[in-house]
Design an enzyme around this catalytic site. Structure first.
Site, PDB file in Angstrom:
ATOM      1  N   CYS A 117       0.813  -1.225   0.000  1.00  0.00           N
ATOM      2  CA  CYS A 117       0.000   0.000   0.000  1.00  0.00           C
ATOM      3  C   CYS A 117       0.846   1.274   0.000  1.00  0.00           C
ATOM      4  O   CYS A 117       0.328   2.359  -0.258  1.00  0.00           O
ATOM      5  CB  CYS A 117      -0.956  -0.003   1.181  1.00  0.00           C
ATOM      6  N   HIS A 257      -3.635   7.048   2.750  1.00  0.00           N
ATOM      7  CA  HIS A 257      -3.991   5.757   2.154  1.00  0.00           C
ATOM      8  C   HIS A 257      -5.404   5.393   2.599  1.00  0.00           C
ATOM      9  O   HIS A 257      -5.788   5.628   3.744  1.00  0.00           O
ATOM     10  CB  HIS A 257      -2.976   4.711   2.632  1.00  0.00           C
ATOM     11  N   ASN A 287     -10.024  -0.273  -0.809  1.00  0.00           N
ATOM     12  CA  ASN A 287      -8.565  -0.184  -0.763  1.00  0.00           C
ATOM     13  C   ASN A 287      -7.984  -0.723  -2.073  1.00  0.00           C
ATOM     14  O   ASN A 287      -7.979  -1.927  -2.303  1.00  0.00           O
ATOM     15  CB  ASN A 287      -8.056  -0.991   0.440  1.00  0.00           C
TER      16      ASN A 287
HETATM   17  O1  UT7 Z   1      -3.780  -1.271   3.509  1.00  0.00           O
HETATM   18  C1  UT7 Z   1      -3.177  -2.102   4.448  1.00  0.00           C
HETATM   19  C2  UT7 Z   1      -3.961  -3.351   4.456  1.00  0.00           C
HETATM   20  N1  UT7 Z   1      -4.954  -3.567   5.395  1.00  0.00           N
HETATM   21  C3  UT7 Z   1      -5.439  -2.742   6.354  1.00  0.00           C
HETATM   22  O2  UT7 Z   1      -5.068  -1.627   6.582  1.00  0.00           O
HETATM   23  C4  UT7 Z   1      -6.528  -3.344   7.188  1.00  0.00           C
HETATM   24  C5  UT7 Z   1      -6.522  -2.912   8.604  1.00  0.00           C
HETATM   25  N2  UT7 Z   1      -7.533  -3.607   9.350  1.00  0.00           N
HETATM   26  C6  UT7 Z   1      -8.874  -3.390   9.215  1.00  0.00           C
HETATM   27  O3  UT7 Z   1      -9.293  -2.585   8.392  1.00  0.00           O
HETATM   28  C7  UT7 Z   1      -9.817  -4.102  10.153  1.00  0.00           C
HETATM   29  O4  UT7 Z   1      -9.073  -4.792  11.115  1.00  0.00           O
HETATM   30  C8  UT7 Z   1     -10.789  -5.090   9.447  1.00  0.00           C
HETATM   31  C9  UT7 Z   1     -11.802  -4.302   8.608  1.00  0.00           C
HETATM   32  C10 UT7 Z   1     -10.042  -6.060   8.558  1.00  0.00           C
HETATM   33  C11 UT7 Z   1     -11.573  -5.876  10.481  1.00  0.00           C
HETATM   34  O5  UT7 Z   1     -12.257  -4.975  11.320  1.00  0.00           O
HETATM   35  P1  UT7 Z   1     -12.156  -5.086  12.903  1.00  0.00           P
HETATM   36  O6  UT7 Z   1     -13.023  -4.058  13.460  1.00  0.00           O
HETATM   37  O7  UT7 Z   1     -10.707  -5.076  13.276  1.00  0.00           O
HETATM   38  O8  UT7 Z   1     -12.814  -6.484  13.146  1.00  0.00           O
HETATM   39  P2  UT7 Z   1     -12.213  -7.747  13.916  1.00  0.00           P
HETATM   40  O9  UT7 Z   1     -11.234  -8.455  13.061  1.00  0.00           O
HETATM   41  O10 UT7 Z   1     -11.816  -7.332  15.297  1.00  0.00           O
HETATM   42  O11 UT7 Z   1     -13.518  -8.610  14.057  1.00  0.00           O
HETATM   43  C12 UT7 Z   1     -14.611  -8.224  14.893  1.00  0.00           C
HETATM   44  C13 UT7 Z   1     -15.740  -9.193  14.649  1.00  0.00           C
HETATM   45  C14 UT7 Z   1     -15.301 -10.641  14.696  1.00  0.00           C
HETATM   46  O12 UT7 Z   1     -16.370 -11.401  15.217  1.00  0.00           O
HETATM   47  P3  UT7 Z   1     -16.343 -11.897  16.753  1.00  0.00           P
HETATM   48  O13 UT7 Z   1     -15.105 -12.725  16.873  1.00  0.00           O
HETATM   49  O14 UT7 Z   1     -16.280 -10.635  17.567  1.00  0.00           O
HETATM   50  O15 UT7 Z   1     -17.623 -12.636  16.860  1.00  0.00           O
HETATM   51  C15 UT7 Z   1     -15.113 -10.991  13.250  1.00  0.00           C
HETATM   52  O16 UT7 Z   1     -15.252 -12.364  12.991  1.00  0.00           O
HETATM   53  O17 UT7 Z   1     -16.271  -8.985  13.328  1.00  0.00           O
HETATM   54  C16 UT7 Z   1     -16.223 -10.194  12.603  1.00  0.00           C
HETATM   55  N3  UT7 Z   1     -15.976  -9.883  11.207  1.00  0.00           N
HETATM   56  C17 UT7 Z   1     -16.965  -9.633  10.336  1.00  0.00           C
HETATM   57  N4  UT7 Z   1     -18.295  -9.600  10.487  1.00  0.00           N
HETATM   58  C18 UT7 Z   1     -19.037  -9.281   9.409  1.00  0.00           C
HETATM   59  C19 UT7 Z   1     -14.782  -9.780  10.565  1.00  0.00           C
HETATM   60  N5  UT7 Z   1     -14.987  -9.449   9.278  1.00  0.00           N
HETATM   61  C20 UT7 Z   1     -16.335  -9.355   9.118  1.00  0.00           C
HETATM   62  C21 UT7 Z   1     -17.159  -9.042   8.022  1.00  0.00           C
HETATM   63  N6  UT7 Z   1     -18.502  -9.024   8.214  1.00  0.00           N
HETATM   64  N7  UT7 Z   1     -16.660  -8.767   6.800  1.00  0.00           N
END
Ligand code: UT7
Length: 330
Positions: A117, A257, A287
């Site tokens: 990125c 970004h 992204n």
């Molecule tokens: O450009 C560089 C590359 N990447 C990034 O910069 C990404 C940086 N990270 C992020 O943007 C976020 O961490 C994500 C969008 C990937 C995930 O969001 P989050 O708020 O960190 O969610 P999490 O991984 O803490 O998950 C929270 C909950 C989990 O469920 P439980 O365990 O609390 O029941 C996940 O399983 O949300 C669930 N979850 C989803 N639910 C619905 C994770 N992805 C999804 C989804 N839809 N797509």
């Protein structure tokens, strides 16, 4: 500083595929919903390249063709073309050479920069050197990724975030004080553990097993990346401001970004920088990895004024990150 030669962006142009993948489309593909995606990421839709036979180089070629037309530049005038990408058409040869061929840039050479990125930021800093040293007169820098080619559409942790797109800038010398003033680039290879593609490289060449294990896709520990992204972008923006004796009031725009709206908001809050001077188009494109910064500049081109102090900042796989300060040239 007037009279001193700076490399300046003298034009920007973007290209995104027509096909849209909305949150509602994703609801039918994985266990997710529009409310979750919108509130957790700010993304509503992304563009997906579906034209048969097209790849990253074709998106680059479209963006560069538009750029050349806009800046009244002939393909033969380009000296060098750099592409920031992690989704080149092939492992080799590099995509920059293919783009030169597709646009008829017969006098140019080029290469790709793989910094995930931060690819565009690294490429822009690289192109700047060739202009500032007066080695070349016209350098094109492209940020492009066809993320749909490496996304697992059964993995809700990644498939909701990424999209496809490309944008390009023309770099030329300016002596009126505008152009690229300073940059801070950073890297930390120990971060590779948290954001990578497991197979397809020399460490784990493609095999029936790697395909069966779904190892040819982008994989991330989202939470870990999130925290480091906020820290990295905030830190390098502060460093660039400190080095150039700037306060928040001196900065007209921050171009961050576009990975997650919550990352963008968090960086702005840490810097106490008003969100209405932060460029945002994540809701439309998601992204696009190396594409986000130039696509944002393309989108906000009409709002930028000559002499505006603009700071670009990015964070990505590697880890790679940084910030670049420029004075808008037109
Ligand atoms: O450009 C560089 C590359 N990447 C990034 O910069 C990404 C940086 N990270 C992020 O943007 C976020 O961490 C994500 C969008 C990937 C995930 O969001 P989050 O708020 O960190 O969610 P999490 O991984 O803490 O998950 C929270 C909950 C989990 O469920 P439980 O365990 O609390 O029941 C996940 O399983 O949300 C669930 N979850 C989803 N639910 C619905 C994770 N992805 C999804 C989804 N839809 N797509």
């Amino acid at each position: 500083m007037a009279n001193k030669l700076h490399a300046a962006i003298t034009g920007v142009h973007g290209w995104v595929p027509e096909d849209r993948l909305t949150n509602f489309d994703l609801e039918k593909m994985v266990d997710t919903n529009d409310e979750w995606i919108t509130s957790r990421t700010g993304i509503r839709e992304r563009r997906i390249l579906k034209t048969p036979g097209w790849a990253t180089s074709d998106m680059c070629a479209e963006a560069v063709k538009g750029l050349l037309e806009k800046t009244n530049t002939k393909p033969g005038e380009i000296d060098m073309l750099i592409v920031g990408t992690i989704t080149g058409d092939m492992v080799f040869p590099d995509t920059a050479n293919t783009v030169c061929d597709k646009i008829g840039a017969k006098n140019a050479f080029g290469y790709d920069i793989n910094a995930a990125c931060s690819g565009f930021l690294y490429a822009l800093a690289t192109g700047t050197q060739f202009i500032q040293s007066e080695t070349y007169s016209k350098v094109v820098v492209v940020g492009a990724d066809m993320m749909s080619s490496i996304i697992d559409y059964t993995d809700r942790n990644t498939c909701v975030i990424f999209g496809d797109g490309a944008a390009a800038v023309l770099l030329e010398a300016r002596k009126d004080g505008t152009g690229i003033q300073d940059f801070v680039l950073r890297g930390d290879g120990s971060g590779r553990e948290f954001l990578h593609m497991k197979a397809g490289g020399s460490l784990r060449p493609a095999s029936a097993e790697t395909v069966a294990n779904r190892e040819h896709y982008a994989w991330q520990d989202g939470k870990r990346v999130f925290v480091q992204a906020v820290k990295g972008m905030t830190g390098t923006v502060e460093e660039v401001m400190r080095r150039n004796k700037m306060t928040i009031e001196d900065v007209n725009w921050i171009v961050p970004h576009q990975a997650n709206m919550r990352i963008i908001t968090s960086v702005a809050e840490h810097l106490q920088f008003p969100l209405d001077r932060v460029t945002v188009n994540i809701h439309k494109y998601g992204n696009t990895t190396s594409g986000t910064l130039p696509l944002c500049m393309w989108e906000y081109e009409d709002q930028f004024k000559k002499g505006d102090n603009i700071i670009l900042t990015a964070f990505g796989g590697g880890f790679t990150w940084g910030a670049l300060f420029l004075k808008w040239a037109y």
